[in-house]
Design an enzyme around this catalytic site. Structure first.
Site, PDB file in Angstrom:
ATOM      1  CG  ASP A  29      40.368  41.003  36.950  1.00 29.39           C
ATOM      2  OD1 ASP A  29      41.146  40.760  36.169  1.00 29.39           O
ATOM      3  OD2 ASP A  29      41.139  41.668  38.053  1.00 29.39           O
ATOM      4  CB  ILE A  30      40.122  41.236  31.458  1.00 26.73           C
ATOM      5  CG1 ILE A  30      41.631  41.685  31.674  1.00 26.73           C
ATOM      6  CG2 ILE A  30      38.992  42.311  31.100  1.00 26.73           C
ATOM      7  CD1 ILE A  30      42.273  42.424  30.502  1.00 26.73           C
ATOM      8  CG  HIS A  93      41.514  48.335  42.285  1.00 29.58           C
ATOM      9  ND1 HIS A  93      42.652  48.854  42.425  1.00 29.58           N
ATOM     10  CD2 HIS A  93      41.776  47.221  42.371  1.00 29.58           C
ATOM     11  CE1 HIS A  93      43.606  48.138  42.027  1.00 29.58           C
ATOM     12  NE2 HIS A  93      43.082  46.864  42.160  1.00 29.58           N
ATOM     13  CG  HIS A  95      40.548  42.676  43.839  1.00 30.91           C
ATOM     14  ND1 HIS A  95      40.992  42.493  42.435  1.00 30.91           N
ATOM     15  CD2 HIS A  95      41.514  43.647  44.076  1.00 30.91           C
ATOM     16  CE1 HIS A  95      42.157  43.033  42.181  1.00 30.91           C
ATOM     17  NE2 HIS A  95      42.461  43.701  43.144  1.00 30.91           N
TER      18      HIS A  95
END
Length: 129
Positions: A29-30, A93, A95
């Site tokens: 994750d950016i 998605h 995490h």
């Protein structure tokens, strides 16, 4: 409409990829909520996680387990927490977040990642897969 994650999967948007197979792509994750925050994304574009075809849904946990073990080796943590929120990008998605305690799973902790550090960490996680 093509999601942001579909563009990342297609390579149209750069990412710090740590895993790639015929069903899934995983990348850092950016804007991680903790160092090592990884997103596991199915290639099939489905908005809601629990609307995924059952075989993909089941396979996601197997891949998540493998990724979590690699993340734990690359990032010192108590464990890897799992979140399925699905509100930020309309593409299913998971995490995977290295945590010390439950407070570490807050999106309020999100901060922009440093590109060089993300690139180095992606390589480190890949080395444990």
């Amino acid at each position: 409409m093509t999601s942001l994650f579909s563009k990342i999967i297609a390579g149209d948007i750069p990412s710090y990829r740590v895993y790639d197979d015929d069903q899934f792509v995983a990348f850092l994750d950016i804007n991680p909520i903790q160092r090592g925050h990884t997103l596991l994304v199915p290639r099939v574009e489905v908005d809601r996680f629990f609307d995924l075809p059952e075989p993909v849904l089941q396979a996601s946990m197997t891949v998540a387990q493998r990724l979590a073990r690699a993340i734990e080796q690359a990032v010192p943590c108590n464990r890897v927490g799992v979140l399925v929120a699905g509100l930020d990008v309309p593409h299913a998605h998971i995490h995977l977040v290295p945590i010390q305690g439950t407070g570490d799973l807050s999106f309020a902790n999100a901060r922009p990642g440093i590109p060089e550090a993300l690139a180095d960490l992606a390589i480190q996680i890949q080395s444990f897969l």
